[in-house]
Write a protein that holds these residues in place. Structure first.
Motif, short mmCIF file in Angstrom:
data_model
loop_
_atom_site.label_atom_id
_atom_site.label_comp_id
_atom_site.label_asym_id
_atom_site.label_seq_id
_atom_site.Cartn_x
_atom_site.Cartn_y
_atom_site.Cartn_z
N PHE A 72 53.17 39.01 33.35
CA PHE A 72 52.40 37.76 33.29
C PHE A 72 52.17 37.19 34.69
O PHE A 72 51.06 36.79 35.04
N PHE A 73 53.22 37.17 35.50
CA PHE A 73 53.12 36.65 36.87
C PHE A 73 52.22 37.54 37.72
O PHE A 73 51.42 37.05 38.52
N GLU A 74 52.37 38.86 37.56
CA GLU A 74 51.54 39.79 38.33
C GLU A 74 50.06 39.64 37.98
O GLU A 74 49.21 39.64 38.87
N LYS A 75 49.77 39.50 36.70
CA LYS A 75 48.38 39.35 36.28
C LYS A 75 47.78 38.07 36.86
O LYS A 75 46.64 38.07 37.34
N ARG A 76 48.55 36.97 36.82
CA ARG A 76 48.04 35.72 37.39
C ARG A 76 47.82 35.86 38.89
O ARG A 76 46.82 35.37 39.43
N LEU A 77 48.73 36.53 39.58
CA LEU A 77 48.57 36.73 41.01
C LEU A 77 47.32 37.56 41.31
O LEU A 77 46.55 37.24 42.23
N ILE A 78 47.10 38.61 40.54
CA ILE A 78 45.89 39.44 40.74
C ILE A 78 44.64 38.60 40.53
O ILE A 78 43.69 38.63 41.34
N ASP A 79 44.61 37.80 39.45
CA ASP A 79 43.46 36.94 39.19
C ASP A 79 43.22 35.97 40.33
O ASP A 79 42.08 35.75 40.76
N ASN A 80 44.31 35.39 40.87
CA ASN A 80 44.18 34.42 41.96
C ASN A 80 43.68 35.07 43.25
O ASN A 80 42.90 34.47 44.00
N ILE A 81 44.14 36.29 43.52
CA ILE A 81 43.66 37.02 44.70
C ILE A 81 42.16 37.27 44.60
O ILE A 81 41.41 37.08 45.57
N ILE A 82 41.71 37.68 43.43
CA ILE A 82 40.28 37.97 43.24
C ILE A 82 39.45 36.69 43.38
O ILE A 82 38.39 36.69 44.02
N LYS A 83 39.95 35.57 42.84
CA LYS A 83 39.20 34.32 42.89
C LYS A 83 39.20 33.69 44.28
O LYS A 83 38.16 33.28 44.79
N ILE A 84 40.39 33.57 44.88
CA ILE A 84 40.49 32.84 46.16
C ILE A 84 40.08 33.71 47.34
O ILE A 84 39.33 33.26 48.22
N ALA A 85 40.57 34.95 47.39
CA ALA A 85 40.29 35.83 48.53
C ALA A 85 39.03 36.65 48.34
O ALA A 85 38.61 37.38 49.25
N GLU A 86 38.43 36.55 47.16
CA GLU A 86 37.21 37.30 46.85
C GLU A 86 37.40 38.80 47.08
O GLU A 86 36.55 39.48 47.64
N ALA A 87 38.56 39.28 46.64
CA ALA A 87 38.87 40.70 46.75
C ALA A 87 38.04 41.48 45.73
O ALA A 87 37.93 41.07 44.57
N PRO A 88 37.44 42.60 46.13
CA PRO A 88 36.60 43.37 45.20
C PRO A 88 37.37 43.91 44.01
O PRO A 88 36.90 43.87 42.88
N ARG A 89 38.60 44.43 44.27
CA ARG A 89 39.36 45.06 43.20
C ARG A 89 40.82 45.11 43.61
O ARG A 89 41.15 45.31 44.78
#
Length: 402
Positions: free
Chosen positions: A26-43
């Motif tokens: 759960f924590f990992e998924k939220r961190l991945i989502d936040n990286i994509i949203k804030i840092a605009e990471a492609p994948r």
């Protein structure tokens, strides 16, 4: 750096999330989502104990600065992903070491971690052979296992191997959103923005409410609050909402009808009730303040008790035991200090009593409130005049009522 199947990536490490047991995914998924949203990471891929940002067509320098705003990351490395091919591992390690040598570094160490058990060599042997290969091919470089100027890191995972030469520290903490929602009482001072930052760091999805006193507080006071909210919103993966309450009618009534020494405590209790009303509307589970024990007259233990009694929600005070210097240093670090010291007053300054009480009796405060017959109605009136501002990652989106 080229070669067969070599890919530049950003390797993301976390610490506290790794202790979460069954909730870890759960924590990992939220961190991945936040990286994509804030840092605009492609994948972003998940490798056990690591996250891997696939740059695709983006430059790492477009992403790295934004990762400072993603709580939950301990440190990152710009790394190279290669297959489980020892010759390639040696060549990429050599190229990284050569870059560091050309930038002035003269001593190094190789550290290897291996979780892919089928790789035919042990970690110690990999480090020793890669180190020997670097020594052989870069005259003038030497090994220092105790205090090297740089390290070559090799991590052999199930799917791929990562090679890197440095680690960049990030903000740590927990991913925003894993700890529920909180409402920050954001003033124009130094403390409350720092309190909001610390709660964001603990995974709380923070929104803010501010009480101003027009015409005693000007449009510059509004701008100051919005600038502070803008700074905090950069750490939020979703919409950051900032509400501003025109509080003057309540303050004027208290000032004219209650003992002056208790007027600040009564104002703060009124703020608590209004903030609770908004918190229920947005489903926030706690209020957050920048209060610091003993810093000002309203922040003695008895006064904090009298103020918090007006709240039906928990009141979180992350700065309660901080020294002022510690708070100022953090405010400078996160970029709120220069905004907070701008000489535009907030509502508490505008209606501050001449000699505020440092001790209060809750029974006495409640008795005074019972005599303020119009207070509840006035609180409802100013609440209906509340204005909402929304931000997305540091950008002001719009302003609306309610």
């Amino acid at each position: 750096m080229g070669g067969r199947d070599v890919e530049k990536v950003i390797l993301v490490r976390y610490s506290e999330i790794g202790l979460k047991g069954k909730n870890r995914s759960f924590f990992e998924k939220r961190l991945i989502d936040n990286i994509i949203k804030i840092a605009e990471a492609p994948r972003v891929n998940k490798r056990y104990g690591r996250l891997v940002i696939r740059l695709e067509n983006k430059n790492e320098n477009d992403i790295l600065p934004k990762l400072n705003y993603v709580f939950g990351i301990q440190n990152v490395s710009v790394a190279y992903s290669v297959p489980h091919d020892f010759e390639q591992i040696k060549e990429i390690s050599l190229e990284l070491a050569r870059e560091m040598f050309e930038n002035g570094a003269r001593t190094f160490k190789v550290e290897t971690k291996k979780s892919f058990k089928k790789f035919p060599m042990g970690s110690y042997k990999i480090s020793a052979e890669v180190g020997s290969y670097i020594l052989k091919n870069i005259p003038g470089i030497s090994v220092d296992v105790h205090n090297p100027e740089f390290k070559i890191g090799i991590e052999i995972k199930e799917v791929e191997t990562f090679i890197f030469s440095n680690k960049i520290s990030m903000s740590g903490g927990l991913p925003v959103g894993v700890a529920g929602k909180g409402l920050l009482l954001l003033s124009g001072g130094i403390d409350s923005p720092v309190a909001g930052w610390y709660m964001l760091k603990r995974g709380v999805d923070v929104n803010s409410i501010t009480f101003l006193s027009p015409p005693y507080t000007s449009e510059k006071s509004v701008r100051k609050i919005l600038d502070l909210a803008q700074k905090l919103s950069m750490y939020s993966p979703d919409i950051f909402k900032c509400w501003i309450v025109p509080f003057t009618e309540v303050q004027t009534y208290i000032k004219n009808n209650a003992p002056d020494e208790y007027s600040l405590i009564l104002q703060r209790r009124s703020m608590m009730r209004i903030a609770n009303k908004l918190a229920r509307k947005i489903k926030a589970k706690a209020l957050i303040t920048g209060e610091n024990l003993g810093q000002v007259a309203s922040q003695t233990l008895t006064n904090l008790h009298s103020i918090e009694d007006a709240s039906k929600l928990p009141v979180l005070r992350p700065l309660i035991g901080f020294d002022k210097i510690e708070i100022i240093d953090k405010a400078k670090e996160i970029g709120t200090y220069d905004i907070s010291i701008l000489p535009y007053i907030d509502s508490c300054v505008a209606f501050a009593p001449k000699r505020p009480a440092t001790k209060s009796s809750l029974k006495e405060i409640e008795k005074i409130e019972q005599s303020l017959l119009e207070l509840e109605e006035l609180e409802s009136i100013v609440y209906e005049k509340i204005e909402k501002y929304t931000f997305i990652h540091g950008m002001l989106q719009n302003k609306s009522e309610g």
